[in-house]
Design a protein around this motif. Structure first.
Motif, PDB file in Angstrom:
ATOM      1  N   TYR A 189      -5.029   0.909  -4.116  1.00 24.99           N
ATOM      2  CA  TYR A 189      -4.716  -0.149  -3.162  1.00 24.99           C
ATOM      3  C   TYR A 189      -4.887   0.415  -1.757  1.00 24.99           C
ATOM      4  O   TYR A 189      -4.182   1.334  -1.365  1.00 24.99           O
ATOM      5  CB  TYR A 189      -3.272  -0.619  -3.374  1.00 24.99           C
ATOM      6  CG  TYR A 189      -2.914  -1.915  -2.683  1.00 24.99           C
ATOM      7  CD1 TYR A 189      -2.643  -3.065  -3.408  1.00 24.99           C
ATOM      8  CD2 TYR A 189      -2.830  -1.987  -1.290  1.00 24.99           C
ATOM      9  CE1 TYR A 189      -2.301  -4.268  -2.777  1.00 24.99           C
ATOM     10  CE2 TYR A 189      -2.505  -3.175  -0.656  1.00 24.99           C
ATOM     11  CZ  TYR A 189      -2.230  -4.305  -1.399  1.00 24.99           C
ATOM     12  OH  TYR A 189      -1.910  -5.489  -0.766  1.00 24.99           O
ATOM     13  N   TYR A 229      -7.655  -3.835  -3.321  1.00 26.46           N
ATOM     14  CA  TYR A 229      -6.298  -4.327  -3.518  1.00 26.46           C
ATOM     15  C   TYR A 229      -5.831  -4.249  -4.960  1.00 26.46           C
ATOM     16  O   TYR A 229      -5.460  -5.235  -5.580  1.00 26.46           O
ATOM     17  CB  TYR A 229      -6.200  -5.768  -2.980  1.00 26.46           C
ATOM     18  CG  TYR A 229      -6.565  -5.849  -1.525  1.00 26.46           C
ATOM     19  CD1 TYR A 229      -5.663  -5.425  -0.549  1.00 26.46           C
ATOM     20  CD2 TYR A 229      -7.824  -6.284  -1.131  1.00 26.46           C
ATOM     21  CE1 TYR A 229      -5.989  -5.472   0.793  1.00 26.46           C
ATOM     22  CE2 TYR A 229      -8.159  -6.334   0.210  1.00 26.46           C
ATOM     23  CZ  TYR A 229      -7.250  -5.925   1.172  1.00 26.46           C
ATOM     24  OH  TYR A 229      -7.588  -5.953   2.513  1.00 26.46           O
ATOM     25  N   GLY A 230      -5.869  -3.065  -5.496  1.00 24.37           N
ATOM     26  CA  GLY A 230      -5.330  -2.817  -6.830  1.00 24.37           C
ATOM     27  C   GLY A 230      -6.361  -2.997  -7.920  1.00 24.37           C
ATOM     28  O   GLY A 230      -7.518  -3.310  -7.679  1.00 24.37           O
ATOM     29  N   GLN A 288       0.829  -1.208   0.000  1.00 27.67           N
ATOM     30  CA  GLN A 288       0.000   0.000   0.000  1.00 27.67           C
ATOM     31  C   GLN A 288       0.862   1.257   0.000  1.00 27.67           C
ATOM     32  O   GLN A 288       0.568   2.226  -0.696  1.00 27.67           O
ATOM     33  CB  GLN A 288      -0.937  -0.002   1.208  1.00 27.67           C
ATOM     34  CG  GLN A 288      -1.891   1.185   1.224  1.00 27.67           C
ATOM     35  CD  GLN A 288      -2.960   1.051   2.279  1.00 27.67           C
ATOM     36  OE1 GLN A 288      -3.265  -0.045   2.737  1.00 27.67           O
ATOM     37  NE2 GLN A 288      -3.540   2.160   2.687  1.00 27.67           N
TER      38      GLN A 288
END
Length: 293
Positions: free
Chosen positions: A284, A291-292, A20
């Motif tokens: 993220y 998460y992306g 992150q």
């Protein structure tokens, strides 16, 4: 010519949170950034993550060190930017325009710039702004500016460095020495980073680390020949804070026992999770469960 900013990150087994941090740097719109990572020989997947972000990591050193201040000093020594800043391996920048927005401030002749940060509770996801609205008098009595919100000219950082003998107050010592020597801070009121507030400081009262902090302050004030009133004001703040935290702890303990007795604890946890305050636009973010791409 565009100013270069050197970002220094100290890591040690930071695999759970480092992505992150690096992701928030990878997508910055301002590109003249030097990212230096000083790793303390991590045994988890930290180094694999660093390799994954090789497009944004400029330099990485992985070797044993005595702690975070030695790691920071290693980074300072090899930094080539015009300004240096530090961010934790469990923190991140607040959006992708942070450096684009603040670089215009650096046209000033000032050597240090300060910005607020946003603290996030890891358990609840609640957040609050850690203000940088403090005076020199406040700093003399033990208050510290939010460290991830400080940007310093590289020549100043190389002049002072961090005292590696300290366990926890070397960032404060640097700031205090800078101010006593006549250094000036330029303050701005927009937040630049998310800071993970894991509650460690709230659990350290009467611990060896807590005692070390008081002793380090005493030695520092003595070495700098500051008036005794500043140390006593610092102590007064510490013990007032301890009293408040002790009361908060007892109330929380009582609430947990009541909730557990009536089997409401899981419901409350779910409600807190649903209604957490933190929201961001990062690709993220563990606090947003994103998460992306």
């Amino acid at each position: 010519m565009k100013l270069k900013i050197s970002i220094i990150i100290a890591t040690f087994n930071s695999g759970k949170t480092l992505k992150q941090t690096l992701d928030s740097i990878r997508y910055q719109t301002y590109k003249n950034i030097e990212l230096i990572i000083i790793d303390g020989l991590s045994s988890d997947d930290t180094l694999d993550i660093i390799k994954e972000y090789s497009d944004v990591v400029t330099k990485c050193i992985s070797e044993k060190d005595s702690g975070i201040y030695e790691a920071f000093n290693k980074g300072i020594k090899i930094a080539t930017g015009d300004y240096i800043c530090f961010i934790g391996s469990d923190d991140c920048y607040i959006d992708y325009n942070v450096f684009e927005n603040i670089i215009v401030d650096f046209n000033s002749s000032c050597d240090m710039f300060s910005y607020p940060i946003v603290c996030i509770d890891e358990e609840s996801g609640n957040e609050y702004v850690h203000s940088n609205n403090i005076t020199k008098e406040d700093i003399l009595t033990g208050n510290m500016l939010p460290h991830p919100g400080i940007f310093v000219k590289t020549q100043i950082m190389k002049k002072y460095m961090f005292n590696e003998k300290n366990k926890i107050i070397s960032d404060y010592e640097f700031l205090l020495r800078y101010l006593i020597d006549g250094g000036v801070i330029e303050y701005h009121d927009y937040s630049v980073a998310y800071f993970s507030n894991s509650g460690v400081s709230n659990s350290m009262f009467n611990s060896e680390l807590w005692k070390s902090g008081i002793l380090e302050h005493l030695i520092l004030y003595k070495n700098l020949e500051l008036e005794q009133k500043y140390f006593f004001k610092y102590l007064n703040q510490v013990f007032k804070y301890e009293d408040i935290e002790s009361i908060k702890y007892l109330v929380m303990l009582l609430m947990k026992r009541i909730l557990k007795k009536f089997k409401l604890i899981n419901i409350i946890k779910r409600l807190i999770r649903i209604n957490k305050k933190h929201r961001c636009g990062l690709k993220y973010c563990r606090w947003c469960d994103r998460y992306g791409e």
